[in-house]
Write a protein that holds these residues in place. Structure first.
Motif, PDB file in Angstrom:
ATOM      1  N   LEU A 136       0.830  -1.202   0.000  1.00 45.54           N
ATOM      2  CA  LEU A 136       0.000   0.000   0.000  1.00 45.54           C
ATOM      3  C   LEU A 136       0.867   1.256   0.000  1.00 45.54           C
ATOM      4  CD1 LEU A 136      -2.796  -1.079   2.506  1.00 45.54           C
ATOM      5  CD2 LEU A 136      -3.136  -0.552   0.080  1.00 45.54           C
ATOM      6  N   VAL A 137       1.878   1.289   0.866  1.00 51.80           N
ATOM      7  CA  VAL A 137       2.753   2.469   0.949  1.00 51.80           C
ATOM      8  C   VAL A 137       3.555   2.631  -0.339  1.00 51.80           C
ATOM      9  CG1 VAL A 137       4.764   3.452   2.129  1.00 51.80           C
ATOM     10  CG2 VAL A 137       2.894   2.471   3.467  1.00 51.80           C
ATOM     11  N   GLU A 138       4.070   1.545  -0.855  1.00 56.20           N
ATOM     12  CA  GLU A 138       4.897   1.593  -2.064  1.00 56.20           C
ATOM     13  C   GLU A 138       4.107   2.081  -3.279  1.00 56.20           C
ATOM     14  OE1 GLU A 138       8.227  -1.374  -3.724  1.00 56.20           O
ATOM     15  OE2 GLU A 138       6.224  -2.263  -3.627  1.00 56.20           O
ATOM     16  N   ARG A 139       2.847   1.679  -3.400  1.00 53.31           N
ATOM     17  CA  ARG A 139       2.057   1.968  -4.599  1.00 53.31           C
ATOM     18  C   ARG A 139       1.193   3.226  -4.499  1.00 53.31           C
ATOM     19  NH1 ARG A 139       0.187  -4.282  -5.658  1.00 53.31           N
ATOM     20  NH2 ARG A 139       2.313  -5.093  -5.819  1.00 53.31           N
ATOM     21  N   ALA A 140       1.003   3.749  -3.305  1.00 51.69           N
ATOM     22  CA  ALA A 140       0.135   4.934  -3.143  1.00 51.69           C
ATOM     23  C   ALA A 140       0.826   6.182  -3.674  1.00 51.69           C
ATOM     24  CB  ALA A 140      -0.210   5.126  -1.668  1.00 51.69           C
ATOM     25  N   ASP A 141       0.041   7.043  -4.298  1.00 53.29           N
ATOM     26  CA  ASP A 141       0.545   8.362  -4.684  1.00 53.29           C
ATOM     27  C   ASP A 141       0.611   9.258  -3.455  1.00 53.29           C
ATOM     28  OD1 ASP A 141       0.703   7.720  -7.429  1.00 53.29           O
ATOM     29  OD2 ASP A 141      -1.411   8.224  -7.704  1.00 53.29           O
ATOM     30  N   SER A 142      -0.336   9.032  -2.530  1.00 55.11           N
ATOM     31  CA  SER A 142      -0.341   9.802  -1.292  1.00 55.11           C
ATOM     32  C   SER A 142      -1.068   9.010  -0.215  1.00 55.11           C
ATOM     33  CB  SER A 142      -1.023  11.165  -1.487  1.00 55.11           C
ATOM     34  OG  SER A 142      -2.359  11.004  -1.894  1.00 55.11           O
ATOM     35  N   VAL A 143      -0.761   9.348   1.038  1.00 59.27           N
ATOM     36  CA  VAL A 143      -1.453   8.794   2.197  1.00 59.27           C
ATOM     37  C   VAL A 143      -1.819   9.985   3.063  1.00 59.27           C
ATOM     38  CG1 VAL A 143      -1.375   7.215   4.156  1.00 59.27           C
ATOM     39  CG2 VAL A 143      -0.043   6.683   2.084  1.00 59.27           C
ATOM     40  N   ILE A 144      -3.101  10.100   3.373  1.00 60.49           N
ATOM     41  CA  ILE A 144      -3.575  11.277   4.102  1.00 60.49           C
ATOM     42  C   ILE A 144      -4.492  10.886   5.252  1.00 60.49           C
ATOM     43  CG2 ILE A 144      -3.410  12.800   2.087  1.00 60.49           C
ATOM     44  CD1 ILE A 144      -6.842  12.135   2.905  1.00 60.49           C
ATOM     45  N   VAL A 145      -4.640  11.810   6.180  1.00 57.72           N
ATOM     46  CA  VAL A 145      -5.679  11.742   7.203  1.00 57.72           C
ATOM     47  C   VAL A 145      -6.561  12.951   6.937  1.00 57.72           C
ATOM     48  CG1 VAL A 145      -6.197  11.947   9.661  1.00 57.72           C
ATOM     49  CG2 VAL A 145      -4.218  10.606   8.913  1.00 57.72           C
ATOM     50  N   GLY A 146      -7.872  12.728   6.900  1.00 54.79           N
ATOM     51  CA  GLY A 146      -8.766  13.840   6.631  1.00 54.79           C
ATOM     52  C   GLY A 146     -10.178  13.579   7.095  1.00 54.79           C
ATOM     53  N   ARG A 147     -10.997  14.595   6.953  1.00 52.97           N
ATOM     54  CA  ARG A 147     -12.404  14.526   7.348  1.00 52.97           C
ATOM     55  C   ARG A 147     -13.261  14.636   6.086  1.00 52.97           C
ATOM     56  NH1 ARG A 147     -14.676  14.843  12.055  1.00 52.97           N
ATOM     57  NH2 ARG A 147     -12.838  15.722  13.039  1.00 52.97           N
TER      58      ARG A 147
END
Length: 184
Positions: A25-36
Motif C-alpha cells: 500500500l505504501v509503495e504503490r500509493a501516490d499519497s497517504v492522508i488523514v482527513g475529514r
C-alpha cells in the motif's frame, strides 16, 4: 480445496480481493492522508448505468506524497433519490467521518481512488481512553485472499499514531527519493 470452500461458503454478495500488505500500500500509493469527509456527492456515470460517488475530503495531515488541502476521492456506489447501488468492497464515505486513506490516481483520470479498495481505507474513532484508533474499513461481506489463496486475517484496530509511524517508516524504506513522506 479450502480456498474454494471459503469462497463457496461466502455470502453471495461478497466481494473477493487479493490482499495487499501495508508495504505494498505504501509503495504503490501516490499519497497517504488523514482527513475529514466534508461531503459525499453521488452522480450517474456517463451511460446512466451505475452510481459513482465523490467524497470531498478536508486534508488534516499528509503522511506521504503531495495533495491539496481539499481533495475529491472517487468510489463506486451511492444513493440518488430512491436508487441505491452498493458495491461490496468499495470504499464508502460518510459526511463528518475522519479517515486515513491510501490514494492513487489512474492514468488519464484527475480524481484519485482508494488503493486496495477497502484495504486502503481506515476509519478513525476515539477509544474510551481518548486514544485515536484506525479501524479497517474492510466489511464482513468481503473476502481478502492471501498469496496462498486462503482467506487472509486482518487486524482491524490499530492506534492511529502507531499506524502513521509504520507508514512513515515504510515510506522511507520502500519509496523512491522523489516520492518520500512529507508529514505536514
Amino acid at each position: 480445496m479450502a480456498a474454494g470452500l471459503a469462497i463457496a461458503t461466502a455470502p453471495a454478495w461478497a466481494g473477493t480481493f487479493v490482499a495487499m500488505t501495508r508495504h505494498q500500500l505504501v509503495e504503490r500509493a501516490d499519497s497517504v492522508i488523514v482527513g475529514r469527509v466534508a461531503a459525499v456527492e453521488p452522480y450517474w456515470d456517463e451511460e446512466h448505468g451505475v452510481i459513482v460517488s465523490e467524497a470531498v475530503i478536508e486534508v488534516e495531515k499528509k503522511l506521504v506524497g503531495e495533495t491539496p488541502e481539499v481533495i475529491r476521492v472517487k468510489t463506486w456506489g451511492g444513493r440518488i433519490g430512491n436508487t441505491v447501488i452498493e458495491a461490496s468492497g468499495m470504499p464508502k464515505f460518510q459526511k463528518g467521518e475522519r479517515q486515513l486513506l491510501f490514494l492513487y490516481t489512474r492514468p488519464g483520470e484527475q480524481v484519485p481512488r482508494v488503493l486496495g479498495y477497502q484495504q486502503g481505507q481506515f476509519r478513525i474513532v476515539e477509544a474510551q481512553d481518548g486514544t485515536e484508533i484506525a479501524k479497517s474499513a474492510v466489511e464482513d461481506s468481503v473476502v481478502i485472499l492471501g498469496p496462498d489463496r486462503e482467506p487472509a486475517f486482518f487486524v482491524s484496530d490499530v492506534p492511529l499514531a502507531r499506524l502513521e509511524q509504520e507508514i512513515l517508516d515504510l515510506a522511507r524504506s520502500v519509496r523512491p527519493a522523489n516520492r518520500q513522506p512529507v508529514r505536514k
